[in-house]
Design a protein around this motif. Structure first.
Motif, PDB file in Angstrom:
ATOM      1  N   LEU A  22       0.842  -1.346   0.044  1.00  0.00           N
ATOM      2  CA  LEU A  22       0.020   0.059   0.014  1.00  0.00           C
ATOM      3  C   LEU A  22       0.845   1.183   0.094  1.00  0.00           C
ATOM      4  N   ALA A  23       1.944   1.197   0.810  1.00  0.00           N
ATOM      5  CA  ALA A  23       2.870   2.313   0.923  1.00  0.00           C
ATOM      6  C   ALA A  23       2.144   3.836   0.946  1.00  0.00           C
ATOM      7  N   ASP A  24       2.466   4.613  -0.021  1.00  0.00           N
ATOM      8  CA  ASP A  24       2.083   5.820  -0.435  1.00  0.00           C
ATOM      9  C   ASP A  24       1.310   5.675  -1.683  1.00  0.00           C
ATOM     10  N   THR A  25       0.555   4.643  -2.089  1.00  0.00           N
ATOM     11  CA  THR A  25       0.221   4.414  -3.428  1.00  0.00           C
ATOM     12  C   THR A  25      -1.263   4.725  -3.699  1.00  0.00           C
ATOM     13  N   SER A  26      -1.966   5.177  -2.298  1.00  0.00           N
ATOM     14  CA  SER A  26      -3.538   5.466  -2.561  1.00  0.00           C
ATOM     15  C   SER A  26      -3.712   6.551  -3.826  1.00  0.00           C
ATOM     16  N   HIS A  57      -1.961  13.126   4.047  1.00  0.00           N
ATOM     17  CA  HIS A  57      -1.204  14.013   3.309  1.00  0.00           C
ATOM     18  C   HIS A  57      -2.224  14.986   2.748  1.00  0.00           C
ATOM     19  N   GLU A  58      -1.936  16.115   2.422  1.00  0.00           N
ATOM     20  CA  GLU A  58      -2.689  17.343   1.792  1.00  0.00           C
ATOM     21  C   GLU A  58      -1.640  17.772   0.724  1.00  0.00           C
ATOM     22  N   GLY A  59      -2.502  18.450  -0.289  1.00  0.00           N
ATOM     23  CA  GLY A  59      -1.642  18.925  -1.283  1.00  0.00           C
ATOM     24  C   GLY A  59      -2.534  19.973  -2.183  1.00  0.00           C
ATOM     25  N   ALA A  60      -2.072  20.874  -2.976  1.00  0.00           N
ATOM     26  CA  ALA A  60      -2.851  21.806  -3.874  1.00  0.00           C
ATOM     27  C   ALA A  60      -3.513  21.014  -5.081  1.00  0.00           C
ATOM     28  N   THR A  61      -2.725  20.102  -5.518  1.00  0.00           N
ATOM     29  CA  THR A  61      -3.017  18.927  -6.610  1.00  0.00           C
ATOM     30  C   THR A  61      -2.897  17.558  -6.178  1.00  0.00           C
ATOM     31  N   GLU A  66      -0.367  13.025  -3.301  1.00  0.00           N
ATOM     32  CA  GLU A  66       0.384  11.813  -3.387  1.00  0.00           C
ATOM     33  C   GLU A  66       1.583  11.771  -2.983  1.00  0.00           C
ATOM     34  N   ALA A  67       2.461  12.937  -3.454  1.00  0.00           N
ATOM     35  CA  ALA A  67       3.760  12.884  -3.057  1.00  0.00           C
ATOM     36  C   ALA A  67       4.224  12.681  -1.394  1.00  0.00           C
ATOM     37  N   GLY A  68       3.036  13.093  -0.768  1.00  0.00           N
ATOM     38  CA  GLY A  68       3.473  12.996   0.858  1.00  0.00           C
ATOM     39  C   GLY A  68       4.126  14.083   1.263  1.00  0.00           C
ATOM     40  N   THR A  69       4.485  15.144   0.582  1.00  0.00           N
ATOM     41  CA  THR A  69       5.405  16.337   1.117  1.00  0.00           C
ATOM     42  C   THR A  69       4.643  16.824   2.393  1.00  0.00           C
ATOM     43  N   TYR A  70       3.432  17.091   2.232  1.00  0.00           N
ATOM     44  CA  TYR A  70       2.731  17.816   3.463  1.00  0.00           C
ATOM     45  C   TYR A  70       1.664  16.878   4.333  1.00  0.00           C
ATOM     46  N   GLY A 132      -1.864   7.931   3.236  1.00  0.00           N
ATOM     47  CA  GLY A 132      -0.370   7.444   3.307  1.00  0.00           C
ATOM     48  C   GLY A 132      -0.264   6.329   4.199  1.00  0.00           C
ATOM     49  N   ALA A 133       0.643   5.412   3.671  1.00  0.00           N
ATOM     50  CA  ALA A 133       0.799   4.084   4.789  1.00  0.00           C
ATOM     51  C   ALA A 133       2.142   3.747   4.700  1.00  0.00           C
ATOM     52  N   ALA A 134       2.712   3.260   5.737  1.00  0.00           N
ATOM     53  CA  ALA A 134       4.008   2.626   6.001  1.00  0.00           C
ATOM     54  C   ALA A 134       3.908   1.286   6.482  1.00  0.00           C
ATOM     55  N   ALA A 135       5.062   0.362   6.401  1.00  0.00           N
ATOM     56  CA  ALA A 135       5.182  -0.647   7.142  1.00  0.00           C
ATOM     57  C   ALA A 135       3.949  -1.671   6.513  1.00  0.00           C
TER      58      ALA A 135
END
Length: 163
Positions: A22-26, A57-61, A66-70, A132-135
């Motif tokens: 799953l990682a950060d692929t949603s 995560h949030e973003g303007a786009t 999806e990049a997980g920056t915020y 976002g997801a990890a492990a």
């Protein structure tokens, strides 16, 4: 109000996949025309070795979310409910509002986790959210649904809320 697909917008955030994949692929979803989103996560436990850590995560786009920056930060804590025995019970337990949740289920069971993220907690100009997801564990299967709350549109055709 009747709860039907014509009256509420249900969006697949991620098809069933191994928990560690799953990682950060949603997919991201846009809350610009909604009060918020209920993020529903279902994990089927075959093993209980690596717990799945969930964030938002949030973003303007969509791409920025999806990049997980915020990741959502302090004062943006979201509501969390869990049912760690969904295979045998329909009882949900309200958790303390937080910025992350770790699914700690039992092997051989199904867990449901729900996050409610209000549009009002997003940073100005960032209308997109992403789970976002990890492990996670390769032996477990997880899926994600987004259910938009209070969607309002000025046009007859409902625009897509995904990228």
């Amino acid at each position: 109000m009747r709860l039907t697909p014509e009256n509420i917008q249900i969006i697949e955030g991620h098809e069933p996949v191994a928990s560690n994949a799953l990682a950060d692929t949603s997919n991201a979803v846009c809350l610009k025309n909604a009060n918020g989103v209920l993020i529903l996560i279902h994990e089927d436990f075959a093993v209980d070795a690596n717990h799945l850590v969930l964030t938002v995560h949030e973003g303007a786009t969509a791409a920025e979310a999806e990049a997980g920056t915020y990741p959502l930060t302090t004062k943006s804590e979201f509501q969390i409910w869990v049912n760690l025995t969904a295979q045998t019970s329909d009882a949900w337990t309200k958790q303390t509002d937080a910025l992350t949740y770790t699914i700690n289920g039992a092997a051989g069971g199904n867990c449901l986790v729900a996050f409610y993220v209000s549009s009002s907690c997003l940073t100005n100009g960032r209308d997109w959210v992403h789970l976002g997801a990890a492990a996670g564990d390769a032996g477990n299967i997880v899926s994600v649904l987004y259910i938009l709350d209070g969607v309002r549109y000025q046009q007859a055709a409902v625009p897509e809320a995904t990228s």
